[in-house]
Motif scaffolding. Structure first.
Motif, PDB file in Angstrom:
ATOM      1  N   ILE A 103       6.256  18.912   8.478  1.00 54.47           N
ATOM      2  CA  ILE A 103       5.708  17.902   8.187  1.00 54.47           C
ATOM      3  C   ILE A 103       4.081  17.760   8.304  1.00 54.47           C
ATOM      4  O   ILE A 103       3.478  17.126   7.551  1.00 54.47           O
ATOM      5  N   GLY A 104       3.612  18.309   9.322  1.00 54.61           N
ATOM      6  CA  GLY A 104       2.038  18.453   9.463  1.00 54.61           C
ATOM      7  C   GLY A 104       1.477  18.969   8.373  1.00 54.61           C
ATOM      8  O   GLY A 104       0.239  18.818   8.224  1.00 54.61           O
ATOM      9  N   GLU A 105       1.917  19.934   7.725  1.00 57.54           N
ATOM     10  CA  GLU A 105       1.319  20.354   6.351  1.00 57.54           C
ATOM     11  C   GLU A 105       1.307  19.627   5.172  1.00 57.54           C
ATOM     12  O   GLU A 105       0.666  19.853   4.078  1.00 57.54           O
ATOM     13  N   ARG A 106       2.413  18.849   5.350  1.00 54.97           N
ATOM     14  CA  ARG A 106       2.727  18.238   3.857  1.00 54.97           C
ATOM     15  C   ARG A 106       2.814  16.872   4.031  1.00 54.97           C
ATOM     16  O   ARG A 106       3.108  16.082   3.001  1.00 54.97           O
ATOM     17  N   TRP A 107       2.333  16.290   5.195  1.00 49.42           N
ATOM     18  CA  TRP A 107       2.324  14.611   5.399  1.00 49.42           C
ATOM     19  C   TRP A 107       1.527  13.806   4.200  1.00 49.42           C
ATOM     20  O   TRP A 107       2.066  12.894   3.891  1.00 49.42           O
ATOM     21  N   LEU A 108       0.516  14.586   3.931  1.00 49.51           N
ATOM     22  CA  LEU A 108      -0.354  13.727   2.811  1.00 49.51           C
ATOM     23  C   LEU A 108       0.475  13.419   1.426  1.00 49.51           C
ATOM     24  O   LEU A 108       0.331  12.503   0.679  1.00 49.51           O
ATOM     25  N   PHE A 109       1.002  14.566   1.016  1.00 47.85           N
ATOM     26  CA  PHE A 109       1.947  14.419  -0.077  1.00 47.85           C
ATOM     27  C   PHE A 109       2.755  13.302  -0.077  1.00 47.85           C
ATOM     28  O   PHE A 109       3.109  12.508  -1.024  1.00 47.85           O
ATOM     29  N   PHE A 110       3.629  13.377   1.047  1.00 47.94           N
ATOM     30  CA  PHE A 110       4.595  12.373   1.175  1.00 47.94           C
ATOM     31  C   PHE A 110       4.091  10.967   1.334  1.00 47.94           C
ATOM     32  O   PHE A 110       4.424   9.762   0.918  1.00 47.94           O
ATOM     33  N   ALA A 111       2.989  10.689   2.044  1.00 41.14           N
ATOM     34  CA  ALA A 111       2.176   9.456   2.160  1.00 41.14           C
ATOM     35  C   ALA A 111       1.647   8.990   0.909  1.00 41.14           C
ATOM     36  O   ALA A 111       1.632   7.708   0.606  1.00 41.14           O
ATOM     37  N   GLU A 112       0.999   9.952   0.085  1.00 41.67           N
ATOM     38  CA  GLU A 112       0.768   9.365  -1.183  1.00 41.67           C
ATOM     39  C   GLU A 112       1.837   8.759  -2.283  1.00 41.67           C
ATOM     40  O   GLU A 112       1.794   8.118  -2.712  1.00 41.67           O
ATOM     41  N   TRP A 113       2.905   9.655  -1.966  1.00 37.35           N
ATOM     42  CA  TRP A 113       3.920   9.309  -2.849  1.00 37.35           C
ATOM     43  C   TRP A 113       4.664   8.053  -2.606  1.00 37.35           C
ATOM     44  O   TRP A 113       4.904   7.306  -3.499  1.00 37.35           O
ATOM     45  N   ILE A 114       4.816   7.898  -1.178  1.00 36.82           N
ATOM     46  CA  ILE A 114       5.176   6.512  -0.728  1.00 36.82           C
ATOM     47  C   ILE A 114       4.404   5.390  -1.151  1.00 36.82           C
ATOM     48  O   ILE A 114       4.722   4.527  -1.484  1.00 36.82           O
ATOM     49  N   ALA A 115       3.149   5.577  -0.771  1.00 36.60           N
ATOM     50  CA  ALA A 115       2.045   4.551  -1.154  1.00 36.60           C
ATOM     51  C   ALA A 115       1.911   4.031  -2.607  1.00 36.60           C
ATOM     52  O   ALA A 115       2.093   3.024  -3.204  1.00 36.60           O
ATOM     53  N   LEU A 116       2.199   5.244  -3.567  1.00 31.72           N
ATOM     54  CA  LEU A 116       1.958   5.250  -4.826  1.00 31.72           C
ATOM     55  C   LEU A 116       3.254   4.457  -5.233  1.00 31.72           C
ATOM     56  O   LEU A 116       3.341   3.505  -6.315  1.00 31.72           O
ATOM     57  N   SER A 117       4.514   4.585  -4.807  1.00 32.77           N
ATOM     58  CA  SER A 117       5.749   3.995  -5.168  1.00 32.77           C
ATOM     59  C   SER A 117       5.518   2.367  -4.893  1.00 32.77           C
ATOM     60  O   SER A 117       6.262   1.614  -5.360  1.00 32.77           O
ATOM     61  N   VAL A 118       5.092   2.136  -3.654  1.00 31.21           N
ATOM     62  CA  VAL A 118       4.921   0.824  -3.330  1.00 31.21           C
ATOM     63  C   VAL A 118       4.039  -0.116  -4.318  1.00 31.21           C
ATOM     64  O   VAL A 118       4.257  -1.142  -4.548  1.00 31.21           O
ATOM     65  N   PHE A 122      -8.614   4.077  -4.989  1.00 34.49           N
ATOM     66  CA  PHE A 122      -7.501   3.714  -5.758  1.00 34.49           C
ATOM     67  C   PHE A 122      -6.373   2.960  -4.801  1.00 34.49           C
ATOM     68  O   PHE A 122      -5.972   1.958  -5.195  1.00 34.49           O
ATOM     69  N   PHE A 123      -6.131   3.779  -3.500  1.00 32.35           N
ATOM     70  CA  PHE A 123      -5.307   3.072  -2.660  1.00 32.35           C
ATOM     71  C   PHE A 123      -5.641   1.787  -1.694  1.00 32.35           C
ATOM     72  O   PHE A 123      -4.702   1.001  -1.828  1.00 32.35           O
ATOM     73  N   VAL A 124      -6.827   1.868  -1.633  1.00 33.89           N
ATOM     74  CA  VAL A 124      -7.333   0.480  -0.552  1.00 33.89           C
ATOM     75  C   VAL A 124      -7.343  -0.525  -1.708  1.00 33.89           C
ATOM     76  O   VAL A 124      -6.826  -1.855  -1.373  1.00 33.89           O
ATOM     77  N   VAL A 125      -8.054  -0.541  -3.088  1.00 34.72           N
ATOM     78  CA  VAL A 125      -7.817  -1.654  -3.926  1.00 34.72           C
ATOM     79  C   VAL A 125      -6.652  -1.961  -4.171  1.00 34.72           C
ATOM     80  O   VAL A 125      -6.215  -3.234  -4.402  1.00 34.72           O
ATOM     81  N   GLY A 126      -5.728  -0.942  -4.624  1.00 36.11           N
ATOM     82  CA  GLY A 126      -4.377  -1.236  -4.778  1.00 36.11           C
ATOM     83  C   GLY A 126      -3.616  -1.906  -3.632  1.00 36.11           C
ATOM     84  O   GLY A 126      -2.780  -2.620  -4.090  1.00 36.11           O
ATOM     85  N   ALA A 127      -3.901  -1.758  -2.421  1.00 31.33           N
ATOM     86  CA  ALA A 127      -3.160  -2.343  -1.353  1.00 31.33           C
ATOM     87  C   ALA A 127      -3.632  -4.074  -1.530  1.00 31.33           C
ATOM     88  O   ALA A 127      -2.662  -4.674  -0.983  1.00 31.33           O
ATOM     89  N   PHE A 128      -4.824  -4.381  -2.158  1.00 32.77           N
ATOM     90  CA  PHE A 128      -5.202  -5.728  -1.977  1.00 32.77           C
ATOM     91  C   PHE A 128      -5.379  -6.380  -3.510  1.00 32.77           C
ATOM     92  O   PHE A 128      -5.936  -7.259  -3.672  1.00 32.77           O
ATOM     93  N   LEU A 153      -0.651   1.124   2.803  1.00 33.43           N
ATOM     94  CA  LEU A 153      -1.480   1.927   3.817  1.00 33.43           C
ATOM     95  C   LEU A 153      -0.954   2.492   4.964  1.00 33.43           C
ATOM     96  O   LEU A 153      -1.310   3.549   5.464  1.00 33.43           O
ATOM     97  N   LEU A 154       0.254   1.638   5.139  1.00 32.40           N
ATOM     98  CA  LEU A 154       0.696   2.189   6.646  1.00 32.40           C
ATOM     99  C   LEU A 154       1.361   3.678   6.667  1.00 32.40           C
ATOM    100  O   LEU A 154       1.388   4.537   7.279  1.00 32.40           O
ATOM    101  N   PRO A 155       1.775   4.050   5.124  1.00 31.00           N
ATOM    102  CA  PRO A 155       2.150   5.467   5.264  1.00 31.00           C
ATOM    103  C   PRO A 155       1.435   6.561   5.720  1.00 31.00           C
ATOM    104  O   PRO A 155       1.624   7.748   6.111  1.00 31.00           O
ATOM    105  N   PHE A 156      -0.076   6.538   5.306  1.00 30.16           N
ATOM    106  CA  PHE A 156      -1.038   7.213   5.545  1.00 30.16           C
ATOM    107  C   PHE A 156      -1.287   7.340   7.268  1.00 30.16           C
ATOM    108  O   PHE A 156      -1.365   8.494   8.022  1.00 30.16           O
ATOM    109  N   ALA A 157      -1.243   6.204   7.712  1.00 29.15           N
ATOM    110  CA  ALA A 157      -1.503   6.018   8.960  1.00 29.15           C
ATOM    111  C   ALA A 157      -0.265   6.595  10.023  1.00 29.15           C
ATOM    112  O   ALA A 157      -0.171   7.546  10.924  1.00 29.15           O
ATOM    113  N   ALA A 158       1.025   6.425   9.773  1.00 31.12           N
ATOM    114  CA  ALA A 158       2.208   6.667  10.073  1.00 31.12           C
ATOM    115  C   ALA A 158       2.555   8.108  10.126  1.00 31.12           C
ATOM    116  O   ALA A 158       2.679   8.981  11.296  1.00 31.12           O
TER     117      ALA A 158
END
Length: 224
Positions: A187-202, A117-123, A170-175
C-alpha cells in the motif's frame, strides 16, 4: 434563440443522461487503465502508484479518453448552467492534468493542476447553484488559478458548512498517506492511486446528487 432557451423548450431533452453516462466514465477510468495494462501485458498486475502514471500505458486511449470525457463533462455542464459555472474551471484543471506530464519538467504544473482539481472539487457546493457569482464561463476560466484561495477567503462560511462533504474528497489522501507512511509495503507504493480513485468517486457522486436536484430552468441564464 439562445442554445439554453432552445434546450429548455425541448421536452425530450435528457441532459441528465449525459451527466450520468459521462460520470460513470470518470469513476471507471482508473479501473479501465489498470485492466488495460493487464490485458496488454497478458498478466496480473498490481496498480501503478498513481492514476497519472498510466500516461504511457500501451493502449494510450485507456488513459486519455476517459479523462477527456470528464473534461467535456465539466465544461459542457458549466457552460450551460449558470449555477454550475465553476465546473468550467474544474474542466480546465483536469485538462492541465492531462496535458502536463507528471514526470520531467512539467511535473510541478501537473501537481498544481491536480491539487487544484481536488481542493476546488471538495468545496464545489460553496460556489454552485444559488450562490454563484454572476461571471461568464470565460471569467471562470480566468479565475481558475486563484479559485482555491478565493473560495476559502470569500466563501468561508459556506466552506465551513460543507466541510463534511469536503472531507470525503480530501480525507482519503491524508488517511492513506498516513497508512503508507506507517506501514509501507504494498500500500505504501500505491496509496496515491487508491486515494485519487476514492476522492474522484466521491466528487462524482456529489456531482450526480446535485445533477438530480438542479432544475433545468436555470440553463441559459444571462452571463456577465
Amino acid at each position: 434563440m439562445k442554445s439554453g432557451a432552445l434546450l429548455n423548450n425541448d421536452p425530450d431533452w435528457e441532459y441528465q443522461s449525459f451527466d450520468f453516462t459521462a460520470s460513470a466514465a470518470c469513476v471507471c477510468a482508473p479501473a479501465i487503465m489498470w485492466i488495460t495494462e493487464m490485458v496488454d501485458r497478458g498478466e496480473l498486475l498490481a496498480p501503478r502508484n498513481s492514476i497519472s502514471s498510466y500516461h504511457d500505458v500501451l493502449t494510450a486511449g485507456a488513459f486519455f479518453v476517459p479523462l477527456t470525457i470528464a473534461v467535456m463533462l465539466f465544461v459542457v455542464n458549466g457552460w450551460i448552467y449558470a449555477g454550475h459555472r465553476i465546473h468550467v474551471a474544474m474542466g480546465a484543471y483536469l485538462l492541465g492534468v492531462i496535458v502536463f506530464d507528471h514526470v520531467g519538467r512539467t511535473r510541478p504544473l501537473h501537481f498544481v493542476f491536480a491539487g487544484a482539481f481536488f481542493v476546488v472539487g471538495a468545496f464545489l457546493e460553496a460556489v454552485r447553484d444559488d450562490d454563484v457569482p454572476n461571471w461568464s464561463p470565460r471569467k471562470w476560466m480566468l479565475m481558475a488559478p486563484i479559485l482555491p484561495g478565493w473560495i476559502l477567503l470569500a466563501r468561508w462560511n459556506r466552506v465551513k458548512q460543507q466541510a463534511w462533504r469536503a472531507g470525503g474528497i480530501l480525507l482519503p489522501f491524508a488517511a492513506l498517506g498516513l497508512l503508507a507512511w506507517a506501514g509501507g509495503g504494498w500500500i505504501g507504493e500505491r496509496w496515491l492511486f487508491f486515494a485519487e480513485w476514492i476522492a474522484l468517486s466521491v466528487l462524482v457522486l456529489n456531482y450526480l446528487r446535485d445533477a438530480r436536484n438542479h432544475a433545468h430552468k436555470n440553463a441559459g441564464l444571462p452571463m456577465a
